[in-house]
Design a protein around this motif. Structure first.
Motif, mmCIF file in Angstrom:
data_model
loop_
_atom_site.group_PDB
_atom_site.id
_atom_site.type_symbol
_atom_site.label_atom_id
_atom_site.label_comp_id
_atom_site.label_asym_id
_atom_site.label_seq_id
_atom_site.Cartn_x
_atom_site.Cartn_y
_atom_site.Cartn_z
ATOM 1 N N ARG A 180 -9.922 8.434 0.005
ATOM 2 C CA ARG A 180 -8.986 9.133 0.879
ATOM 3 C C ARG A 180 -8.712 10.529 0.335
ATOM 4 O O ARG A 180 -8.833 10.774 -0.859
ATOM 5 C CB ARG A 180 -7.680 8.360 1.027
ATOM 6 C CG ARG A 180 -6.872 8.231 -0.260
ATOM 7 C CD ARG A 180 -5.667 7.317 -0.024
ATOM 8 N NE ARG A 180 -4.834 7.198 -1.224
ATOM 9 C CZ ARG A 180 -3.793 6.385 -1.326
ATOM 10 N NH1 ARG A 180 -3.450 5.602 -0.304
ATOM 11 N NH2 ARG A 180 -3.086 6.342 -2.447
ATOM 12 N N VAL A 193 -10.108 4.539 -3.444
ATOM 13 C CA VAL A 193 -9.136 3.543 -2.987
ATOM 14 C C VAL A 193 -9.605 2.142 -3.364
ATOM 15 O O VAL A 193 -8.950 1.446 -4.131
ATOM 16 C CB VAL A 193 -8.902 3.644 -1.464
ATOM 17 C CG1 VAL A 193 -7.873 2.599 -1.011
ATOM 18 C CG2 VAL A 193 -8.446 5.042 -1.080
ATOM 19 N N SER A 204 -3.022 2.346 -7.494
ATOM 20 C CA SER A 204 -2.001 2.741 -6.517
ATOM 21 C C SER A 204 -1.960 1.837 -5.294
ATOM 22 O O SER A 204 -0.977 1.850 -4.552
ATOM 23 C CB SER A 204 -2.231 4.194 -6.086
ATOM 24 O OG SER A 204 -3.518 4.336 -5.500
ATOM 25 N N VAL A 205 -3.006 1.059 -5.073
ATOM 26 C CA VAL A 205 -3.045 0.226 -3.865
ATOM 27 C C VAL A 205 -3.117 -1.267 -4.170
ATOM 28 O O VAL A 205 -3.123 -2.080 -3.243
ATOM 29 C CB VAL A 205 -4.226 0.626 -2.953
ATOM 30 C CG1 VAL A 205 -4.147 2.105 -2.602
ATOM 31 C CG2 VAL A 205 -5.562 0.282 -3.586
ATOM 32 N N PHE A 226 -3.364 -3.189 -0.519
ATOM 33 C CA PHE A 226 -4.602 -3.011 0.241
ATOM 34 C C PHE A 226 -5.612 -4.070 -0.185
ATOM 35 O O PHE A 226 -5.688 -4.446 -1.363
ATOM 36 C CB PHE A 226 -5.216 -1.650 -0.045
ATOM 37 C CG PHE A 226 -4.450 -0.468 0.494
ATOM 38 C CD1 PHE A 226 -3.153 -0.592 0.992
ATOM 39 C CD2 PHE A 226 -5.026 0.794 0.487
ATOM 40 C CE1 PHE A 226 -2.456 0.498 1.468
ATOM 41 C CE2 PHE A 226 -4.344 1.895 0.967
ATOM 42 C CZ PHE A 226 -3.060 1.747 1.445
ATOM 43 N N MET A 266 -4.569 -2.486 5.122
ATOM 44 C CA MET A 266 -3.533 -1.748 4.408
ATOM 45 C C MET A 266 -2.161 -2.267 4.831
ATOM 46 O O MET A 266 -1.801 -2.165 6.014
ATOM 47 C CB MET A 266 -3.653 -0.254 4.713
ATOM 48 C CG MET A 266 -5.028 0.312 4.392
ATOM 49 S SD MET A 266 -5.123 2.100 4.603
ATOM 50 C CE MET A 266 -4.886 2.233 6.369
ATOM 51 N N LEU A 271 2.576 0.084 3.882
ATOM 52 C CA LEU A 271 2.168 1.482 3.798
ATOM 53 C C LEU A 271 3.335 2.384 3.430
ATOM 54 O O LEU A 271 4.487 2.151 3.828
ATOM 55 C CB LEU A 271 1.542 1.922 5.117
ATOM 56 C CG LEU A 271 0.101 1.446 5.310
ATOM 57 C CD1 LEU A 271 -0.300 1.502 6.766
ATOM 58 C CD2 LEU A 271 -0.843 2.272 4.452
ATOM 59 N N GLU A 303 3.092 8.353 1.148
ATOM 60 C CA GLU A 303 2.073 8.935 0.258
ATOM 61 C C GLU A 303 0.676 8.374 0.500
ATOM 62 O O GLU A 303 -0.290 8.844 -0.095
ATOM 63 C CB GLU A 303 2.458 8.742 -1.219
ATOM 64 C CG GLU A 303 2.828 7.321 -1.602
ATOM 65 C CD GLU A 303 4.332 7.088 -1.579
ATOM 66 O OE1 GLU A 303 5.005 7.551 -0.626
ATOM 67 O OE2 GLU A 303 4.828 6.421 -2.519
ATOM 68 N N ASP A 304 0.555 7.373 1.365
ATOM 69 C CA ASP A 304 -0.763 6.879 1.757
ATOM 70 C C ASP A 304 -1.372 7.736 2.872
ATOM 71 O O ASP A 304 -2.529 7.519 3.260
ATOM 72 C CB ASP A 304 -0.678 5.430 2.244
ATOM 73 C CG ASP A 304 -0.269 4.460 1.143
ATOM 74 O OD1 ASP A 304 0.559 3.575 1.414
ATOM 75 O OD2 ASP A 304 -0.789 4.603 0.015
ATOM 76 N N TYR A 343 -9.139 8.908 5.573
ATOM 77 C CA TYR A 343 -9.812 7.833 4.840
ATOM 78 C C TYR A 343 -11.296 7.846 5.188
ATOM 79 O O TYR A 343 -11.677 7.883 6.362
ATOM 80 C CB TYR A 343 -9.187 6.486 5.200
ATOM 81 C CG TYR A 343 -7.864 6.255 4.496
ATOM 82 C CD1 TYR A 343 -6.736 6.980 4.871
ATOM 83 C CD2 TYR A 343 -7.752 5.343 3.449
ATOM 84 C CE1 TYR A 343 -5.520 6.791 4.223
ATOM 85 C CE2 TYR A 343 -6.550 5.146 2.797
ATOM 86 C CZ TYR A 343 -5.442 5.876 3.185
ATOM 87 O OH TYR A 343 -4.241 5.687 2.533
#
Length: 128
Positions: A38, A48, A63-64, A68, A83, A86, A89-90, A94
């Motif tokens: 992303r 990601v 971070s995910v 995710f 995802m 959410l 900041e996401d 993508y």
């Protein structure tokens, strides 16, 4: 020629969910690793998640993790990015990517330079 086409982006409120899809065509993907990256405005593209086409290996950005998940549908040559939870900041474009490179060190799959095929991207916007 490999073609990757993303779909499923859109606008969602914080805490909501989206499912992105990447339809792959042009090759047999049994030896590919498929990744999602992303890029937010003004920022570099970041890793990601990634999945081996066999499904035996998955790689996640910290971070995910827990929010995710990545999966693939072999019969449809499609990779999905689910995802949940959410956050603003996401918000980013993508991109789906594919590579035939193999590495014993899975860290390499987090580098965009190892991916030779890219989709056009799909916008995800998370409102607060």
């Amino acid at each position: 020629q490999v073609q990757l086409v993303e779909s499923g982006g859109g606008l969602v409120q914080a805490g909501g969910s989206l499912r992105l899809s990447c339809a792959a065509s042009g090759r047999t993907f049994s030896r590919y690793v498929m990744g999602w990256f992303r890029q937010a405005p003004g920022k570099e593209r970041e890793f990601v998640l990634a999945i081996s086409w066999s499904g035996g290996s998955r790689y996640y950005a910290d971070s995910v993790k827990g929010r995710f998940t990545i999966s693939r549908d072999i019969s449809k040559n499609t990779v999905h990015l689910q995802m949940n939870s959410l956050k603003p900041e996401d918000t980013a474009v993508y991109y789906c990517a594919a590579t035939t490179n193999t590495y014993s060190d899975s860290t390499y799959y987090t580098y965009d330079r190892v991916y030779g095929y890219w989709g056009q991207g799909t916008q995800v916007t998370v409102s607060s």
